[in-house]
Enzyme design. Structure first.
Site, PDB file in Angstrom:
ATOM      1  CG  ASP A  67      -0.327  -0.426   2.373  1.00 59.33           C
ATOM      2  OD1 ASP A  67       1.100  -0.517   2.579  1.00 59.33           O
ATOM      3  OD2 ASP A  67      -1.005  -1.110   3.466  1.00 59.33           O
ATOM      4  CG  ASN A 136      -9.089  -1.413  12.167  1.00 61.21           C
ATOM      5  OD1 ASN A 136      -7.981  -1.842  11.527  1.00 61.21           O
ATOM      6  ND2 ASN A 136      -9.674  -0.648  11.290  1.00 61.21           N
ATOM      7  CG  HIS A 138      -5.743  -2.316   8.873  1.00 62.96           C
ATOM      8  ND1 HIS A 138      -6.056  -0.772   9.365  1.00 62.96           N
ATOM      9  CD2 HIS A 138      -4.677  -2.471   8.943  1.00 62.96           C
ATOM     10  CE1 HIS A 138      -4.855  -0.430   9.666  1.00 62.96           C
ATOM     11  NE2 HIS A 138      -4.063  -1.452   9.388  1.00 62.96           N
ATOM     12  CD  GLU A 143      -8.856   1.009   8.069  1.00 64.15           C
ATOM     13  OE1 GLU A 143      -8.895  -0.121   8.750  1.00 64.15           O
ATOM     14  OE2 GLU A 143      -8.428   1.966   8.138  1.00 64.15           O
TER      15      GLU A 143
HETATM   16  C1  F6R Z   1       1.358  -1.469   6.177  1.00 63.36           C
HETATM   17  C2  F6R Z   1       0.072  -2.120   6.139  1.00 63.36           C
HETATM   18  C3  F6R Z   1      -0.885  -2.192   7.502  1.00 63.36           C
HETATM   19  C4  F6R Z   1      -0.035  -2.478   8.810  1.00 63.36           C
HETATM   20  C5  F6R Z   1      -0.790  -2.229   9.909  1.00 63.36           C
HETATM   21  C6  F6R Z   1       0.090  -2.565  11.304  1.00 63.36           C
HETATM   22  O1  F6R Z   1       1.983  -1.580   4.848  1.00 63.36           O
HETATM   23  O2  F6R Z   1      -0.437  -2.872   5.257  1.00 63.36           O
HETATM   24  O3  F6R Z   1      -1.891  -3.109   7.464  1.00 63.36           O
HETATM   25  O4  F6R Z   1       0.776  -3.633   8.739  1.00 63.36           O
HETATM   26  O5  F6R Z   1      -1.395  -0.798  10.026  1.00 63.36           O
HETATM   27  O6  F6R Z   1       0.940  -1.607  11.392  1.00 63.36           O
HETATM   28  P1  F6R Z   1       2.107  -1.175  12.637  1.00 63.36           P
HETATM   29  O7  F6R Z   1       2.988  -2.477  12.126  1.00 63.36           O
HETATM   30  O8  F6R Z   1       2.588  -0.022  12.378  1.00 63.36           O
HETATM   31  O9  F6R Z   1       1.540  -1.682  13.754  1.00 63.36           O
END
Ligand code: F6R
Length: 261
Positions: A67, A136, A138, A143
């Site tokens: 992403d 949450n 994702h 989401e």
């Molecule tokens: C990032 C991504 C997100 C993160 C998630 C956890 O490329 O795809 O799904 O893996 O938001 O983020 P952290 O590791 O910062 O807790």
């Protein structure tokens, strides 16, 4: 789902890096799906160390990131282009033209999303997709309540995710509300998904992903439908699981060829 529980976040990262390194050694021309965020930082650090000390070779690897924020130029310090360059690409011998990150700055985002999907197909599909998980539930930036069959597209971040990541932006007005992300359908086509989760703030999402019903309220639960998922969690992230002993039992009884290094 294979669930591996480790005592510390460092052990989670180490095991994750060993799984990636094992693939690189077995299949030097592999296609890696990469994640950003706090969780994979130590894993990338370990891959860099293996490159420097054991000559782990990235020269034939192709990568696709999950992403990118919409509207941030690639050199913005919070862009995932910047993150990947600083935390992995510039430290290993991967040709930059073999790396792909969605272009959230594209003038034609919808066309770009379709091209991104096609580029993954042209590369032969993703061998190993690294994933973190949002508090949450994702994965990528898919989401809750989004389609469990979605493809790479422009998505709107939830208020929860915006709050979780707000501290990364010194100027709150600069925090984008929109992202380009691989869809759940895209992620489910990877041949192996490796999910890392650390810390108590992930314990709810981890429980829902592994033991909850498959539901768009926890997008990561769609991974239950994937034939090969490895979830690696530390003890705080595993704290709400109802069956930790079962996961340990399964791990202890793996056949030799099923074990990781
Ligand atoms: C990032 C991504 C997100 C993160 C998630 C956890 O490329 O795809 O799904 O893996 O938001 O983020 P952290 O590791 O910062 O807790």
């Amino acid at each position: 789902m294979e669930v591996l529980i480790r005592d510390t976040a460092d052990e989670v990262s180490l095991l994750g890096s060993q799984i990636v390194a094992q693939l690189l050694r077995r299949k030097p021309r592999c296609v890696l799906g990469l994640a950003t965020g706090r969780t994979p930082l130590r894993l990338y650090g370990e891959l860099i160390r293996l490159h420097q000390t054991e000559k782990l070779n990235f020269s034939q690897v192709v990568t696709f990131n999950l992403d990118e924020y919409v509207g941030l130029p690639p050199d913005h310090p919070q862009s995932y282009h910047h993150y990947m360059r600083e935390n992995l690409f510039r430290h290993v011998n991967i040709p930059l033209e073999s790396t792909h990150i969605p272009d959230g700055y594209s003038a034609d985002l919808r066309h770009h999303c379709k091209e991104y999907e096609q580029a993954i197909i042209n590369a032969g599909g993703i061998d190993l997709q690294l994933l973190g998980i949002g508090s949450n539930g994702h994965i990528g930036f898919n989401e809750p309540t989004g389609s469990l069959r979605s493809r790479t597209w422009i998505k709107i971040l939830s208020e929860k995710t915006l709050r979780d990541n707000a501290s990364n932006f010194s100027n709150p007005d600069e925090q984008p509300r929109h992202v380009v992300t691989m869809g759940i359908g895209t992620i489910l086509e990877a041949r192996h998904c490796v999910v890392l989760a650390c810390g108590s703030q992930k314990s709810n999402a981890v429980k829902e992903m592994i033991e909850g019903p498959v539901s768009s309220m926890c997008p990561a639960s769609a991974l239950q439908l994937h034939p090969r998922v490895t979830v690696i969690v530390d003890t705080p992230a595993a704290a709400r699981l109802d069956h930790p002993e079962h996961y340990r039992w399964i791990e202890q009884h793996k056949l030799d060829w099923q074990k990781y290094p």
